[in-house]
Structure formats: structure tokens, C-alpha cells
Design a protein around this motif. Structure first.
Motif, PDB file in Angstrom:
ATOM      1  N   VAL A 112       0.963  -1.337  -0.102  1.00 20.15           N
ATOM      2  CA  VAL A 112       0.007  -0.349   0.139  1.00 20.15           C
ATOM      3  C   VAL A 112       0.549   1.196  -0.013  1.00 20.15           C
ATOM      4  CG1 VAL A 112      -2.038   1.749   1.193  1.00 20.15           C
ATOM      5  CG2 VAL A 112      -1.908  -1.658   1.495  1.00 20.15           C
ATOM      6  N   ALA A 113       0.321   2.135  -0.893  1.00 17.37           N
ATOM      7  CA  ALA A 113       1.143   3.431  -0.684  1.00 17.37           C
ATOM      8  C   ALA A 113       0.366   4.608  -0.499  1.00 17.37           C
ATOM      9  CB  ALA A 113       2.329   3.625  -1.835  1.00 17.37           C
ATOM     10  N   ASP A 114       1.078   5.784  -0.117  1.00 16.18           N
ATOM     11  CA  ASP A 114      -0.588   6.629   0.383  1.00 16.18           C
ATOM     12  C   ASP A 114      -0.194   7.727  -0.854  1.00 16.18           C
ATOM     13  OD1 ASP A 114      -1.274   6.011   2.257  1.00 16.18           O
ATOM     14  OD2 ASP A 114       0.943   7.542   3.093  1.00 16.18           O
ATOM     15  N   MET A 115      -0.975   8.162  -1.556  1.00 14.62           N
ATOM     16  CA  MET A 115      -1.420   9.145  -2.606  1.00 14.62           C
ATOM     17  C   MET A 115      -0.995  10.505  -2.150  1.00 14.62           C
ATOM     18  SD  MET A 115      -3.903   6.763  -4.689  1.00 14.62           S
ATOM     19  CE  MET A 115      -3.480   8.439  -6.360  1.00 14.62           C
ATOM     20  N   THR A 116      -0.530  11.731  -3.014  1.00 14.80           N
ATOM     21  CA  THR A 116      -0.879  12.671  -2.058  1.00 14.80           C
ATOM     22  C   THR A 116      -0.961  14.118  -3.516  1.00 14.80           C
ATOM     23  OG1 THR A 116       0.993  13.426  -3.686  1.00 14.80           O
ATOM     24  CG2 THR A 116       1.671  12.859  -1.654  1.00 14.80           C
ATOM     25  N   LYS A 117      -2.762  14.585  -2.727  1.00 15.32           N
ATOM     26  CA  LYS A 117      -3.548  15.661  -3.296  1.00 15.32           C
ATOM     27  C   LYS A 117      -2.088  17.444  -3.305  1.00 15.32           C
ATOM     28  CE  LYS A 117      -6.900  17.357  -0.831  1.00 15.32           C
ATOM     29  NZ  LYS A 117      -7.646  17.056   0.108  1.00 15.32           N
ATOM     30  N   ASP A 118      -3.184  17.768  -4.606  1.00 15.61           N
ATOM     31  CA  ASP A 118      -2.449  18.692  -5.224  1.00 15.61           C
ATOM     32  C   ASP A 118      -4.098  19.645  -5.381  1.00 15.61           C
ATOM     33  OD1 ASP A 118      -4.283  18.569  -7.401  1.00 15.61           O
ATOM     34  OD2 ASP A 118      -3.073  18.620  -8.952  1.00 15.61           O
ATOM     35  N   ALA A 119      -3.652  21.311  -4.882  1.00 12.40           N
ATOM     36  CA  ALA A 119      -4.678  22.542  -5.323  1.00 12.40           C
ATOM     37  C   ALA A 119      -6.180  21.841  -6.238  1.00 12.40           C
ATOM     38  CB  ALA A 119      -3.985  23.689  -5.721  1.00 12.40           C
ATOM     39  N   LYS A 120      -5.764  21.193  -7.038  1.00 14.33           N
ATOM     40  CA  LYS A 120      -7.055  21.168  -7.254  1.00 14.33           C
ATOM     41  C   LYS A 120      -7.932  19.769  -7.218  1.00 14.33           C
ATOM     42  CE  LYS A 120      -5.859  22.874 -11.578  1.00 14.33           C
ATOM     43  NZ  LYS A 120      -5.557  22.864 -13.396  1.00 14.33           N
ATOM     44  N   GLY A 121      -7.420  19.326  -5.489  1.00 12.44           N
ATOM     45  CA  GLY A 121      -7.908  18.171  -5.693  1.00 12.44           C
ATOM     46  C   GLY A 121      -7.539  16.588  -6.278  1.00 12.44           C
ATOM     47  N   VAL A 122      -6.782  17.084  -6.441  1.00 15.25           N
ATOM     48  CA  VAL A 122      -6.071  15.859  -7.837  1.00 15.25           C
ATOM     49  C   VAL A 122      -5.295  14.325  -6.981  1.00 15.25           C
ATOM     50  CG1 VAL A 122      -5.172  14.612  -9.626  1.00 15.25           C
ATOM     51  CG2 VAL A 122      -6.139  16.852  -9.631  1.00 15.25           C
ATOM     52  N   TRP A 123      -4.947  13.387  -6.100  1.00 15.72           N
ATOM     53  CA  TRP A 123      -4.517  13.216  -5.640  1.00 15.72           C
ATOM     54  C   TRP A 123      -3.635  11.824  -6.618  1.00 15.72           C
ATOM     55  CZ3 TRP A 123      -4.428  12.319  -0.052  1.00 15.72           C
ATOM     56  CH2 TRP A 123      -5.704  13.364   0.283  1.00 15.72           C
ATOM     57  N   SER A 124      -2.697  11.727  -6.903  1.00 14.76           N
ATOM     58  CA  SER A 124      -1.151  10.715  -7.630  1.00 14.76           C
ATOM     59  C   SER A 124      -0.017  10.435  -6.682  1.00 14.76           C
ATOM     60  CB  SER A 124      -1.172  11.394  -8.420  1.00 14.76           C
ATOM     61  OG  SER A 124       0.299  12.705  -8.191  1.00 14.76           O
ATOM     62  N   PHE A 125       0.271   9.191  -7.499  1.00 15.05           N
ATOM     63  CA  PHE A 125       1.253   8.184  -6.814  1.00 15.05           C
ATOM     64  C   PHE A 125       1.758   7.926  -7.786  1.00 15.05           C
ATOM     65  CE2 PHE A 125       3.270   4.570  -6.324  1.00 15.05           C
ATOM     66  CZ  PHE A 125       4.335   5.048  -5.265  1.00 15.05           C
ATOM     67  N   THR A 126       3.460   8.050  -8.380  1.00 13.71           N
ATOM     68  CA  THR A 126       4.665   7.464  -8.877  1.00 13.71           C
ATOM     69  C   THR A 126       4.847   6.186  -8.635  1.00 13.71           C
ATOM     70  OG1 THR A 126       4.505   9.322 -10.141  1.00 13.71           O
ATOM     71  CG2 THR A 126       5.964   8.259 -10.948  1.00 13.71           C
ATOM     72  N   SER A 127       5.547   5.058 -10.068  1.00 13.13           N
ATOM     73  CA  SER A 127       5.983   4.077  -8.656  1.00 13.13           C
ATOM     74  C   SER A 127       7.253   4.395  -9.209  1.00 13.13           C
ATOM     75  CB  SER A 127       5.217   3.187  -9.446  1.00 13.13           C
ATOM     76  OG  SER A 127       5.386   2.985 -10.806  1.00 13.13           O
ATOM     77  N   THR A 128       8.262   3.830  -8.581  1.00 16.00           N
ATOM     78  CA  THR A 128       9.154   3.072  -9.178  1.00 16.00           C
ATOM     79  C   THR A 128       9.415   2.258 -10.989  1.00 16.00           C
ATOM     80  OG1 THR A 128       9.682   1.352  -8.254  1.00 16.00           O
ATOM     81  CG2 THR A 128      10.557   3.042  -7.096  1.00 16.00           C
ATOM     82  N   ALA A 129      10.449   2.739 -11.665  1.00 12.73           N
ATOM     83  CA  ALA A 129      10.654   1.756 -13.041  1.00 12.73           C
ATOM     84  C   ALA A 129       9.489   0.086 -12.752  1.00 12.73           C
ATOM     85  CB  ALA A 129      12.118   1.728 -13.106  1.00 12.73           C
ATOM     86  N   LEU A 130       9.030   0.325 -13.041  1.00 10.32           N
ATOM     87  CA  LEU A 130       8.142  -1.443 -13.064  1.00 10.32           C
ATOM     88  C   LEU A 130       8.873  -2.091 -13.890  1.00 10.32           C
ATOM     89  CD1 LEU A 130       4.972  -0.679 -11.946  1.00 10.32           C
ATOM     90  CD2 LEU A 130       6.807  -1.148 -10.617  1.00 10.32           C
ATOM     91  N   SER A 131       9.263  -3.834 -13.594  1.00  7.15           N
ATOM     92  CA  SER A 131      10.020  -4.428 -14.521  1.00  7.15           C
ATOM     93  C   SER A 131       8.612  -5.024 -15.798  1.00  7.15           C
ATOM     94  CB  SER A 131       9.976  -5.954 -13.630  1.00  7.15           C
ATOM     95  OG  SER A 131      11.287  -6.045 -13.046  1.00  7.15           O
ATOM     96  N   PRO A 132       9.085  -5.562 -16.971  1.00  5.94           N
ATOM     97  CA  PRO A 132       7.828  -5.922 -17.869  1.00  5.94           C
ATOM     98  C   PRO A 132       6.709  -7.221 -17.261  1.00  5.94           C
ATOM     99  CG  PRO A 132       9.204  -5.432 -18.775  1.00  5.94           C
ATOM    100  CD  PRO A 132      10.022  -5.414 -17.541  1.00  5.94           C
ATOM    101  N   GLU A 133       5.439  -6.626 -16.782  1.00  6.04           N
ATOM    102  CA  GLU A 133       4.322  -7.603 -16.384  1.00  6.04           C
ATOM    103  C   GLU A 133       3.197  -7.295 -16.154  1.00  6.04           C
ATOM    104  OE1 GLU A 133       2.852 -10.558 -14.865  1.00  6.04           O
ATOM    105  OE2 GLU A 133       4.701 -10.957 -14.606  1.00  6.04           O
ATOM    106  N   LEU A 134       2.040  -7.859 -16.317  1.00  4.31           N
ATOM    107  CA  LEU A 134       0.721  -7.701 -16.341  1.00  4.31           C
ATOM    108  C   LEU A 134       0.911  -6.911 -14.279  1.00  4.31           C
ATOM    109  CD1 LEU A 134      -2.541  -7.508 -17.416  1.00  4.31           C
ATOM    110  CD2 LEU A 134      -2.203 -10.006 -16.526  1.00  4.31           C
ATOM    111  N   TYR A 135      -0.154  -6.003 -14.249  1.00  2.00           N
ATOM    112  CA  TYR A 135      -0.467  -5.957 -12.633  1.00  2.00           C
ATOM    113  C   TYR A 135      -1.432  -5.634 -11.948  1.00  2.00           C
ATOM    114  CZ  TYR A 135       4.600  -4.622 -12.877  1.00  2.00           C
ATOM    115  OH  TYR A 135       6.938  -5.190 -13.038  1.00  2.00           O
ATOM    116  N   THR A 136      -1.532  -5.778 -10.938  1.00  5.64           N
ATOM    117  CA  THR A 136      -3.396  -5.239 -10.170  1.00  5.64           C
ATOM    118  C   THR A 136      -3.040  -4.802  -9.732  1.00  5.64           C
ATOM    119  OG1 THR A 136      -2.915  -7.649  -8.936  1.00  5.64           O
ATOM    120  CG2 THR A 136      -3.865  -7.467 -11.205  1.00  5.64           C
ATOM    121  N   TYR A 137      -4.493  -3.746  -8.999  1.00  6.83           N
ATOM    122  CA  TYR A 137      -4.110  -2.901  -8.032  1.00  6.83           C
ATOM    123  C   TYR A 137      -5.771  -2.157  -8.209  1.00  6.83           C
ATOM    124  CZ  TYR A 137      -5.199   0.643 -11.661  1.00  6.83           C
ATOM    125  OH  TYR A 137      -5.871   2.219 -12.420  1.00  6.83           O
TER     126      TYR A 137
END
Length: 403
Positions: free
Chosen positions: A82-107
């Protein structure tokens, strides 16, 4: 306000907020500033976004994050991080992962403690009782999981009669490219899912059709028919597609590992061999499965030593049988293994993750095989009891079949 009315009021407020947030997500997609989630970046990092200005805390959870141990009554399991997302001034929450290996991922996204799907991602898959969003970093297992520009097989949902179970049941069948227009007879791989899964699991989360198409096109696997059964013998088919209607999915199903599925398995072999152009001998039949499906594959094969020349155990639950049922199926396991190996199977294949909770029981099985000098193939991978490993095992197992 009475307690029950207060709870209904809070539920209404929460649903209204979620609905408003979903509408806002859509509104942004219609404008010039399209909000994208997930966004796969050029460096293989992935950015997740959610417009939720009123939310107090938003997180993302998925198998692209480091796992965390979760304790259950049946033991400790690797759970998605689990990772926390951060909110900007417009109310948009975001999170950027580390570089990921080729794969099919679920979230999934977690909004103030409530796990939901990403409203900006239309791609989702049900796994047992949960629905996950999916995304892919191209190139997973050498590109086998992608839809490539190669001849494609056909995936069909097929109903068959199982007199032993007393049900009309469904399976998923992959026929290789050219099957419909040819006259050739094919070998068959019976591919079984894990507990709580169904006949859709391997074709959806397992990417079985893409793996088969690519391996066959590359000349790494012989063209074959793949029969993906429903291992829950009390079910007609996957939840929501039976005469029971939209029944709530459950892992706690009767007769899953008590001998009844093994007893009824000849019904599907008979159906396949009466319906499809297949070779009908031991040398042209294989059986493999993950977890519960590996358990079924082991006991079906050792109780029918003249039926399969190829057996695959993927993170197999080799000692997890239920009490009651047809216990004669599970009795004298080692004696039955001896009888199977006396028939000289062409391939007995075992795959296991280093941190899988079933590691020890599979090690005990391998110790017995070693003590008797039985030949088998073993692949050990990183990680635990996860689809990432099972796709690898299928990709490694299939090229060794029907040689």
C-alpha cells in the motif's frame, strides 16, 4: 436519529461523494485536460491519479508494490503493498511508482479506507471475490503475455454434461490457430485453476491464450488444445453465469478438495475426446494446475496412472485435502506416486516461489521423489503464491509438452 437511520445517512453521504467524484473524473476526460490513470511513463514508472477533493486519505494498493505479510487463521500470506497518494491544489491525488519490470499488474484505489476500482481505468478483472484494475508493462516473460501480430487461436465457453456431478457444467477451451479449417488431431492440456477461481481464471489473469498463441507462433510449443475446467465441482460455471443468477462469489464452496472433482474428471475427458479432433492416448494428454489445481492435478494423475504422460504442479497445495468426501482418492499417496512413476511419465514438473506458504509441503514431496530416484523437473522463482509466478510456470511448462 436512531442508529440504523444514522448509518443509512452516512452510507448515502459516502455514495453521493463517490458518485460525484466519478462524475468529476468523467468530466475531466471530456475536457482538454484529460486526467489519465494509470499512466505508464517512458521510464516504466507508472502514475496513478484520482480526483477526490473531499477525501481525507487516498492510497493505491497493488502487486507492483513491495508485499506485506498478512496474518490469517490459515497462516501468513503475502499481500499487495500500500502506498499513500498526495493531493494537489485541484483536489487530484497522485502517486508515481518506481520503474517496474515488464509484467501484468493488478491494483485498487483506497479512498478513506474503502477499496474501490479506479474510475479512470476501464480494464478490470474479477479474482474470486474481488475486482481489480489491471495494467501492463510490455515485455512480460519475453513478451508472451501480449497480443502479438501472430495467428490467433479461439477461446470458447463450452457446456458439457457431467453425469458424475449431476450437472451441466462449463469449461473454457482454447483451440490453436487453424483448428477450424484443418483436419489434424491435437494433443490436449487440461489446465486447472486455484481455490476460489473458475473456468475464466487462466484465460483472464493467466493470459493463457496469449501465451499459447505466442509460443506456438515462435515454434516453441506444439499446437495443442487447452481445456480450462471449473474445479469447483458443485458449480455449473463461474459466478453470475449460472442458473443461480448473480450469486455472491465465495471461496468456501463444497466439494472443492474432497475427492468429488477427481472422481468426476473422466467426464470432461470423455466430452473433449468425443467433441474435438484430439489424440486419445496417454502420450497426448497433459494435466497441470496452480494451488488447488495443482492438488487436483497430482491426485487425478496418480489415481489414473495410464491417463497422463505430462503432469505440472504450480505452487501445488499437495497436502491440503478436506475431511470427508471420497477419502480413498487421497489415501496411500506415496504408493500411488510409485505406481505413476512405474509407468514412466515423460514429464513431472514442479514450480514454486521461494516465499510461497506451500513451500515446505512441496519440499517434502520433492524429498520423497528424490529418495526414490524419480526424475522430475523443478523451477524455483522469486516471490510467493501469485499469478506472476503461475504465468511464468505455464510459459516454461508448455514448451516441454508432447515432444
Amino acid at each position: 436519529m436512531r442508529r440504523i437511520e444514522f448509518i443509512r445517512f452516512l452510507t448515502f453521504i459516502f455514495l453521493a461523494q463517490v458518485s460525484l467524484a466519478s462524475w468529476a473524473q468523467q468530466a475531466l476526460t471530456w475536457g482538454q485536460n484529460r486526467l489519465v490513470s494509470p499512466q505508464v511513463n517512458q521510464d516504466n514508472t507508472v502514475t496513478f491519479r484520482l480526483l477526490a477533493p473531499e477525501a481525507q486519505k487516498v492510497q493505491v494498493t497493488g502487486d507492483f508494490l513491495p508485499t506485506r505479510k498478512t496474518q490469517t487463521p490459515n497462516g501468513a500470506y503475502d499481500a499487495p503493498g500500500v502506498a499513500d497518494m498526495t493531493k494537489d491544489a485541484k483536489g487530484v491525488w497522485s502517486f508515481t511508482s518506481t520503474a517496474l519490470s515488464p509484467e501484468l499488474y493488478t491494483y485498487n484505489i483506497i479512498v478513506d479506507g474503502v477499496q474501490v476500482t479506479d474510475p479512470l481505468n476501464v480494464y478490470s478483472i474479477r479474482d474470486i471475490t474481488s475486482v481489480f484494475n489491471v495494467f501492463m508493462i510490455d515485455g512480460g516473460k519475453d513478451g508472451l503475455y501480449q497480443v502479438s501480430k501472430v495467428p490467433h487461436g479461439t477461446v470458447s465457453k463450452v457446456w458439457y454434461d457431467s453425469p458424475t456431478a449431476g450437472l451441466l457444467r462449463r469449461c473454457t477451451v482454447y483451440t490453436p490457430a487453424g483448428y477450424e479449417t484443418g483436419a489434424e488431431k491435437y494433443p490436449v492440456l487440461y489446465l486447472l485453476h486455484g481455490i476460489g477461481g473458475d473456468e475464466n481464471a487462466w484465460s483472464e489473469l493467466g493470459r493463457a491464450a496469449q501465451i499459447m498463441d505466442n509460443l506456438i507462433a515462435q515454434g516453441k510449443a506444439k499446437p495443442m488444445i487447452v481445456v480450462m475446467t471449473n474445479g469447483n465441482i458443485s458449480q455449473e460455471a463461474c459466478p453470475g453465469e449460472t442458473s443461480e443468477g448473480f450469486k455472491v462469489p465465495s471461496m468456501m464452496l463444497p466439494k472443492t478438495m474432497d475427492g468429488h472433482f477427481e472422481q468426476a474428471f473422466p467426464d470432461i475427458i470423455k466430452f473433449v475426446e468425443n467433441t474435438y479432433r484430439v489424440e486419445k492416448d496417454k502420450g497426448h494428454r497433459a494435466i497441470a494446475g496452480l494451488s488447488m489445481g495443482g492438488f487436483h492435478s497430482l491426485f487425478i494423475s496418480i489415481n489414473n496412472p495410464d491417463t497422463f504422460d505430462y503432469v505440472g504442479l504450480f505452487s501445488a497445495a499437495v497436502d491440503r485435502g478436506q475431511q470427508g468426501g471420497i477419502q480413498s482418492i487421497y489415501e496411500d499417496r506415496n504408493r500411488k506416486i510409485d505406481r505413476l512413476f512405474a509407468k514412466r511419465p515423460k514429464l513431472f514438473w514442479i514450480g514454486m516461489g521461494k516465499t510461497d506458504f506451500l513451500y515446505k509441503s512441496n519440499k517434502d514431496l520433492r524429498d520423497y521423489l528424490d529418495s526414490k530416484g524419480y526424475k522430475y523437473t523443478y523451477l524455483e522463482t522469486e516471490g510467493g503464491h501469485v499469478w506472476r509466478n503461475w504465468r511464468i510456470y505455464l510459459s516454461e511448462f508448455v514448451p516441454q509438452l508432447f515432444k
